[in-house]
Design a protein around this motif. Structure first.
Motif, PDB file in Angstrom:
ATOM      1  N   LEU A 216       0.741  -1.224   0.104  1.00  0.00           N
ATOM      2  CA  LEU A 216      -0.039   0.000   0.059  1.00  0.00           C
ATOM      3  C   LEU A 216       0.824   1.258  -0.090  1.00  0.00           C
ATOM      4  CD1 LEU A 216      -2.667  -1.049   2.610  1.00  0.00           C
ATOM      5  CD2 LEU A 216      -2.844  -1.182   0.157  1.00  0.00           C
ATOM      6  N   GLU A 217       2.088   1.395   0.825  1.00  0.00           N
ATOM      7  CA  GLU A 217       3.021   2.393   0.927  1.00  0.00           C
ATOM      8  C   GLU A 217       4.396   1.915   1.404  1.00  0.00           C
ATOM      9  OE1 GLU A 217       2.270   6.939   2.858  1.00  0.00           O
ATOM     10  OE2 GLU A 217       0.885   5.263   3.104  1.00  0.00           O
ATOM     11  N   CYS A 218       5.440   2.723   0.843  1.00  0.00           N
ATOM     12  CA  CYS A 218       6.631   2.249   1.182  1.00  0.00           C
ATOM     13  C   CYS A 218       7.193   3.532   1.913  1.00  0.00           C
ATOM     14  CB  CYS A 218       7.634   2.147  -0.125  1.00  0.00           C
ATOM     15  SG  CYS A 218       7.189   0.310  -0.636  1.00  0.00           S
ATOM     16  N   PHE A 219       8.143   3.101   2.955  1.00  0.00           N
ATOM     17  CA  PHE A 219       8.722   4.287   3.539  1.00  0.00           C
ATOM     18  C   PHE A 219      10.258   3.967   3.843  1.00  0.00           C
ATOM     19  CE2 PHE A 219       4.577   3.130   5.717  1.00  0.00           C
ATOM     20  CZ  PHE A 219       3.921   4.541   5.395  1.00  0.00           C
ATOM     21  N   LYS A 220      11.110   4.730   4.505  1.00  0.00           N
ATOM     22  CA  LYS A 220      12.296   4.547   4.370  1.00  0.00           C
ATOM     23  C   LYS A 220      12.759   3.155   4.886  1.00  0.00           C
ATOM     24  CE  LYS A 220      16.431   6.760   6.617  1.00  0.00           C
ATOM     25  NZ  LYS A 220      17.132   7.487   7.458  1.00  0.00           N
ATOM     26  N   LYS A 253       7.119 -11.771  19.074  1.00  0.00           N
ATOM     27  CA  LYS A 253       7.675 -13.338  18.776  1.00  0.00           C
ATOM     28  C   LYS A 253       8.265 -13.577  17.632  1.00  0.00           C
ATOM     29  CE  LYS A 253       4.488 -16.293  20.372  1.00  0.00           C
ATOM     30  NZ  LYS A 253       5.248 -17.050  21.417  1.00  0.00           N
ATOM     31  N   TYR A 254       7.791 -12.910  16.426  1.00  0.00           N
ATOM     32  CA  TYR A 254       8.473 -13.263  15.128  1.00  0.00           C
ATOM     33  C   TYR A 254       9.507 -11.772  14.659  1.00  0.00           C
ATOM     34  CZ  TYR A 254       5.114 -16.932  15.571  1.00  0.00           C
ATOM     35  OH  TYR A 254       4.436 -18.033  15.984  1.00  0.00           O
ATOM     36  N   GLY A 255       9.266 -10.665  15.499  1.00  0.00           N
ATOM     37  CA  GLY A 255       9.870  -9.490  14.932  1.00  0.00           C
ATOM     38  C   GLY A 255      11.367  -9.559  15.687  1.00  0.00           C
ATOM     39  N   PRO A 256      12.222  -8.333  15.158  1.00  0.00           N
ATOM     40  CA  PRO A 256      13.245  -8.276  15.794  1.00  0.00           C
ATOM     41  C   PRO A 256      13.124  -8.042  17.431  1.00  0.00           C
ATOM     42  CG  PRO A 256      12.919  -6.608  14.024  1.00  0.00           C
ATOM     43  CD  PRO A 256      11.634  -7.219  14.285  1.00  0.00           C
ATOM     44  N   LYS A 257      14.176  -8.414  18.045  1.00  0.00           N
ATOM     45  CA  LYS A 257      14.194  -8.422  19.582  1.00  0.00           C
ATOM     46  C   LYS A 257      13.978  -7.006  20.054  1.00  0.00           C
ATOM     47  CE  LYS A 257      16.329 -13.026  20.435  1.00  0.00           C
ATOM     48  NZ  LYS A 257      17.270 -13.801  20.951  1.00  0.00           N
ATOM     49  N   LYS A 258      14.994  -6.302  19.270  1.00  0.00           N
ATOM     50  CA  LYS A 258      14.950  -4.524  19.873  1.00  0.00           C
ATOM     51  C   LYS A 258      13.713  -4.046  19.165  1.00  0.00           C
ATOM     52  CE  LYS A 258      17.868  -0.705  19.672  1.00  0.00           C
ATOM     53  NZ  LYS A 258      19.066  -0.061  19.040  1.00  0.00           N
ATOM     54  N   LYS A 259      13.054  -3.326  20.028  1.00  0.00           N
ATOM     55  CA  LYS A 259      11.772  -2.624  19.638  1.00  0.00           C
ATOM     56  C   LYS A 259      12.031  -1.493  18.719  1.00  0.00           C
ATOM     57  CE  LYS A 259       7.752  -0.944  21.590  1.00  0.00           C
ATOM     58  NZ  LYS A 259       6.683  -0.425  23.056  1.00  0.00           N
ATOM     59  N   THR A 260      11.533  -1.365  17.895  1.00  0.00           N
ATOM     60  CA  THR A 260      11.900  -0.431  16.694  1.00  0.00           C
ATOM     61  C   THR A 260      10.702   0.566  16.350  1.00  0.00           C
ATOM     62  OG1 THR A 260      10.645  -1.990  14.809  1.00  0.00           O
ATOM     63  CG2 THR A 260      13.122  -1.996  15.163  1.00  0.00           C
ATOM     64  N   LEU A 261       9.511   0.340  16.704  1.00  0.00           N
ATOM     65  CA  LEU A 261       8.410   1.383  16.424  1.00  0.00           C
ATOM     66  C   LEU A 261       7.708   1.336  17.944  1.00  0.00           C
ATOM     67  CD1 LEU A 261       7.086   0.973  13.129  1.00  0.00           C
ATOM     68  CD2 LEU A 261       8.668   2.834  13.706  1.00  0.00           C
ATOM     69  N   ASP A 262       6.959   2.427  18.156  1.00  0.00           N
ATOM     70  CA  ASP A 262       6.236   2.629  19.554  1.00  0.00           C
ATOM     71  C   ASP A 262       4.899   2.273  19.324  1.00  0.00           C
ATOM     72  OD1 ASP A 262       5.561   3.396  22.040  1.00  0.00           O
ATOM     73  OD2 ASP A 262       5.247   5.481  21.593  1.00  0.00           O
ATOM     74  N   ILE A 263       4.654   0.675  19.535  1.00  0.00           N
ATOM     75  CA  ILE A 263       3.603   0.089  19.293  1.00  0.00           C
ATOM     76  C   ILE A 263       3.569  -0.981  20.408  1.00  0.00           C
ATOM     77  CG2 ILE A 263       3.926  -1.308  17.567  1.00  0.00           C
ATOM     78  CD1 ILE A 263       0.966  -1.129  16.615  1.00  0.00           C
ATOM     79  N   TYR A 300       4.057   8.815  11.658  1.00  0.00           N
ATOM     80  CA  TYR A 300       5.477   9.286  11.974  1.00  0.00           C
ATOM     81  C   TYR A 300       6.374   8.702  11.045  1.00  0.00           C
ATOM     82  CZ  TYR A 300       9.697   7.521  14.153  1.00  0.00           C
ATOM     83  OH  TYR A 300      11.134   7.499  14.201  1.00  0.00           O
ATOM     84  N   LEU A 301       5.976   7.592  10.131  1.00  0.00           N
ATOM     85  CA  LEU A 301       6.752   7.167   9.046  1.00  0.00           C
ATOM     86  C   LEU A 301       6.774   8.023   7.968  1.00  0.00           C
ATOM     87  CD1 LEU A 301       5.777   3.281   9.311  1.00  0.00           C
ATOM     88  CD2 LEU A 301       8.222   4.399  10.026  1.00  0.00           C
TER      89      LEU A 301
END
Length: 304
Positions: A216-220, A253-263, A300-301
């Motif tokens: 639907l949309e691409c960001f950085k 569970k399936y994403g990166p261990k380090k939190k990347t976005l505020d959710i 934000y993105l």
């Protein structure tokens, strides 16, 4: 009690019986199956078995599932976002963070607790623990879920899910930039041998799974996508997007261990649900707008 039966094929010859049974349903854990075997609920050629028995070609496996433990599920006055309701079906827009039905660790505050307060007429097919529940979405996934208010509606909706005639579209934010506009992920899903609480793409003890996606949309560093389910395996979108290298943002569970976005939890929303009305035969479709936390992420993105 519910009774199920299978005849062992060449492909699974010499598998342990507890492993064989666990592969038959995404919701059965190895420990639960082993308890059924211990309690004599599992027969091999009409004889009781042990968990380490290795199944042979043409063995007839019979499982008698005991009635679910009767929990005292209490009706709770929890606000519900009701999208549609009549005498047969209720469609709810579930908030992120709400568990669908009571389970160990979550006996209150669930969608079922709220439904019991909201309506007095739910299907009894799944017992007191899951009245009216015909499908689930994860605790930290928001969006649309359909609930049956009588047994006829329940059977109709379950059959539609099995026949793959329901429509289920999700919106998600994933890591990475997907280079093509559309795609189909056709990869079988089963329990992860290393972590029984997780699912993974595997050929072993798995079930077919198909997810279609559209960018639907691409960001950085992220992509906003729409996913359409052809099948409904546990954690299907989360597992499939990780498998192709684009795990969901915020997925613990399936994403990166380090939190990347505020959710809190995965950025996944069940945005559209379509099915045939069990009584009238009318084709129904419902949409639920993105929750505020995902809207804020997109804002934000877009500014980055």
């Amino acid at each position: 009690m519910e009774q199920m039966q299978w005849t062992v094929s060449e492909e699974v010859k010499n598998d342990r019986i507890d492993k064989f049974l666990t592969s038959q349903d995404d919701e059965w854990s190895r420990s639960q199956v082993q308890q059924w075997i211990k309690d004599g609920q599992v027969l091999v050629n009409d004889k009781s078995s042990k968990s380490n028995y290795k199944v042979q070609v043409n063995d007839v496996i019979t499982l008698t599932i005991p009635e679910p433990e009767e929990l005292d599920v209490v009706a709770e006055d929890i606000p519900l976002d009701v999208v549609f309701e009549d005498a047969d079906v209720i469609v709810i827009n579930k908030p992120r963070g709400m568990v669908v039905h009571p389970a160990p660790g979550h006996y209150t505050g669930t969608l079922v607790n709220a439904l019991l307060h909201h309506c007095k007429d739910l299907s009894g097919i799944n017992g007191v623990v899951r009245p009216g529940i015909v499908h689930r979405i994860d605790k930290d996934t928001s969006g649309l879920i359909m609930v049956a208010k009588n047994d006829h509606a329940h059977e109709s909706l379950v059959n539609q899910l099995k026949a793959k005639t329901t429509k289920r579209r999700y919106k998600a934010i994933v890591h990475g930039i997907i280079p093509h506009q559309h795609g189909t992920i056709e990869a079988p899903i089963g329990r992860d041998k290393k972590d029984r609480q997780s699912m993974t793409v595997t050929e072993e003890n798995s079930r077919d799974a198909v997810t279609h996606f559209t960018v639907l949309e691409c960001f950085k560093d992220f992509t906003y996508v729409q996913c359409e389910l052809e099948t409904g395996r546990t954690h299907q979108i989360r597992v499939h997007m990780k498998y192709i290298g684009y795990p969901l943002a915020g997925d613990p569970k399936y994403g990166p261990k380090k939190k990347t976005l505020d959710i809190e939890g995965q950025a996944l929303h069940a945005a559209m649900l379509g099915f045939t009305h069990p009584k009238t035969g009318e084709e129904l479709e419902f949409e639920a707008p993105l929750p505020e936390d995902m809207e804020e992420l997109l804002h934000y993105l877009r500014k980055k």
